[in-house]
Design a protein around this motif. Structure first.
Motif, PDB file in Angstrom:
ATOM      1  N   HIS A  49     -23.559 125.579 -62.586  1.00 42.90           N
ATOM      2  CA  HIS A  49     -24.079 124.700 -61.656  1.00 42.90           C
ATOM      3  C   HIS A  49     -23.825 125.337 -60.366  1.00 42.90           C
ATOM      4  O   HIS A  49     -23.119 126.133 -60.040  1.00 42.90           O
ATOM      5  CB  HIS A  49     -23.762 123.389 -61.785  1.00 42.90           C
ATOM      6  CG  HIS A  49     -22.155 123.113 -61.540  1.00 42.90           C
ATOM      7  ND1 HIS A  49     -21.105 123.669 -62.493  1.00 42.90           N
ATOM      8  CD2 HIS A  49     -21.543 122.366 -60.728  1.00 42.90           C
ATOM      9  CE1 HIS A  49     -19.853 123.349 -61.951  1.00 42.90           C
ATOM     10  NE2 HIS A  49     -20.137 122.418 -60.932  1.00 42.90           N
ATOM     11  N   ASP A  94     -17.223 127.046 -56.864  1.00 39.39           N
ATOM     12  CA  ASP A  94     -16.062 127.198 -57.516  1.00 39.39           C
ATOM     13  C   ASP A  94     -16.577 127.962 -58.729  1.00 39.39           C
ATOM     14  O   ASP A  94     -15.942 128.126 -59.925  1.00 39.39           O
ATOM     15  CB  ASP A  94     -14.996 126.233 -57.814  1.00 39.39           C
ATOM     16  CG  ASP A  94     -15.598 124.973 -58.396  1.00 39.39           C
ATOM     17  OD1 ASP A  94     -16.688 124.578 -57.819  1.00 39.39           O
ATOM     18  OD2 ASP A  94     -14.925 124.268 -59.117  1.00 39.39           O
ATOM     19  N   HIS A  95     -17.983 127.861 -59.103  1.00 40.02           N
ATOM     20  CA  HIS A  95     -18.661 128.596 -60.149  1.00 40.02           C
ATOM     21  C   HIS A  95     -19.803 129.385 -60.078  1.00 40.02           C
ATOM     22  O   HIS A  95     -20.044 130.136 -61.074  1.00 40.02           O
ATOM     23  CB  HIS A  95     -19.391 127.435 -61.181  1.00 40.02           C
ATOM     24  CG  HIS A  95     -18.481 126.036 -61.473  1.00 40.02           C
ATOM     25  ND1 HIS A  95     -17.928 125.964 -62.902  1.00 40.02           N
ATOM     26  CD2 HIS A  95     -17.753 125.127 -60.516  1.00 40.02           C
ATOM     27  CE1 HIS A  95     -17.177 124.873 -62.567  1.00 40.02           C
ATOM     28  NE2 HIS A  95     -16.734 124.494 -61.617  1.00 40.02           N
ATOM     29  N   ASP A 146     -18.817 121.635 -65.408  1.00 37.74           N
ATOM     30  CA  ASP A 146     -18.271 120.445 -64.840  1.00 37.74           C
ATOM     31  C   ASP A 146     -19.301 119.449 -65.369  1.00 37.74           C
ATOM     32  O   ASP A 146     -20.353 119.387 -65.130  1.00 37.74           O
ATOM     33  CB  ASP A 146     -18.270 120.393 -63.529  1.00 37.74           C
ATOM     34  CG  ASP A 146     -17.241 121.245 -62.741  1.00 37.74           C
ATOM     35  OD1 ASP A 146     -16.582 122.155 -63.662  1.00 37.74           O
ATOM     36  OD2 ASP A 146     -17.042 121.491 -61.608  1.00 37.74           O
ATOM     37  N   HIS A 179     -10.179 124.066 -65.756  1.00 39.38           N
ATOM     38  CA  HIS A 179     -10.374 122.852 -64.515  1.00 39.38           C
ATOM     39  C   HIS A 179      -9.727 121.783 -64.525  1.00 39.38           C
ATOM     40  O   HIS A 179     -10.060 120.822 -64.118  1.00 39.38           O
ATOM     41  CB  HIS A 179     -12.059 122.750 -64.732  1.00 39.38           C
ATOM     42  CG  HIS A 179     -12.950 122.503 -63.478  1.00 39.38           C
ATOM     43  ND1 HIS A 179     -12.605 121.360 -62.774  1.00 39.38           N
ATOM     44  CD2 HIS A 179     -13.721 123.341 -62.730  1.00 39.38           C
ATOM     45  CE1 HIS A 179     -13.620 121.457 -61.709  1.00 39.38           C
ATOM     46  NE2 HIS A 179     -14.063 122.813 -61.704  1.00 39.38           N
TER      47      HIS A 179
HETATM   48 ZN   LIG Z   1     -15.831 123.004 -60.490  1.00 42.08          ZN
END
Ligand SMILES: [Zn+2]
Ligand SMILES: [Zn+2]
Length: 274
Positions: free
Chosen positions: A70, A74-75, A182, A240
């Motif tokens: 996504h 942070d990804h 996530d 995570h």
């Molecule tokens: Zn994340």
């Protein structure tokens, strides 16, 4: 099949009980037709992932497959990664040339890539680099063959349903791997982890905050355990997590679900083999 954790953390770093890099997972498996008899794919491409790959003994410029769940930063810092792959070749010479890089990602990432590029580079003209050639795959619309492996995805629920997020499933002759990205509990995450050997699953929400987790789209340890139990997962690896709950408390909460498979709190540089 071998899984190397490059980043088991979130967008924060250096926290007590959660001193991990942001998400990055390398999966390798045997394929006689692949480079050196192997295939490999990187799941999520966060800041720092190329340094983690180097620390784990992998040449980041030679990756041919990257899957991103996504758009959250942070990804997904894919263009920064792509620049580093290109610069390795242009600064380091032919041995670092990478002819082709496949990106598997949701439509919001792929459909907005030109705008992202234009934000970073302002000269009009052709976008992207001469090498590597980018091959783009919109997930979950496609399922992709990577040598003798098959990558598929399902849409998942995150950012109160607003994020164009997916979870991935990789089937190889050696085993099946699933990666949540996530997500909250939703049909997509239950679908990708069915009967897998390894399920890398997010565990962002605090113990006891089930309703908040459902609303935003994250998982508590118990909710992750329920999904893993339903899917008959063999090994559940948490990532995570924020560090606000102790590792033992996370495992105890997960067990309340009745999940009886192996549970591991993921940490950077752990390696798992099937
Ligand atoms: Zn994340
Ligand atoms: Zn996110």
């Amino acid at each position: 099949m071998r899984l190397t954790i490059l980043g088991a953390g979130t967008g924060a770093s250096g926290l007590p009980n959660a001193a991990q890099y942001p998400p990055g997972f390398l999966v390798e498996w045997a394929d006689p037709a692949g480079d050196s008899g192997q295939q490999k794919i990187l799941f999520d491409c966060s800041e720092g992932v190329r340094f983690r790959l180097a620390q784990a003994g992998h040449e980041y410029s030679q990756l041919h497959h990257v899957a991103i769940t996504h758009p959250h930063p942070d990804h997904n810092v894919f263009l920064q990664f792509l620049q580093a792959v290109y610069l390795k070749w242009s600064s380091g010479g032919e041995q670092f040339k990478n002819p082709e890089l496949h990106l598997y990602a949701p439509r919001h990432i792929i459909g907005n890539m030109d705008q992202q590029w234009d934000l970073l580079w302002q000269t009009p003209g052709p976008r992207y680099y001469k090498s590597p050639a980018l091959k783009l795959h919109v997930m979950p619309d496609e399922s992709a063959l990577i040598g003798n492996g098959k990558l598929s995805a399902a849409k998942v629920y995150h950012e109160s349903g607003n994020s164009d997020a997916v979870a991935f499933r990789l089937e190889t002759p050696e085993g099946i791997f699933a990666y949540s990205g996530d997500t909250g509990d939703c049909p997509g995450i239950r679908q990708v982890c069915r009967d897998v050997d390894i399920f890398v699953c997010e565990d962002t929400a605090r113990i006891g905050q089930e309703e908040k987790a459902i609303a935003y789209g994250h998982l508590t340890p118990r909710q992750a355990g329920e999904i893993a139990k339903d899917g008959k997962v063999k090994k559940l690896i948490f990532f995570h997590y924020t560090g606000q709950d102790s590792h033992q408390a996370m495992i105890d909460d997960c067990r309340l679900s009745g999940f009886s498979g192996e549970v591991v709190i993921g940490e950077d540089f752990q390696v798992f083999e099937i």
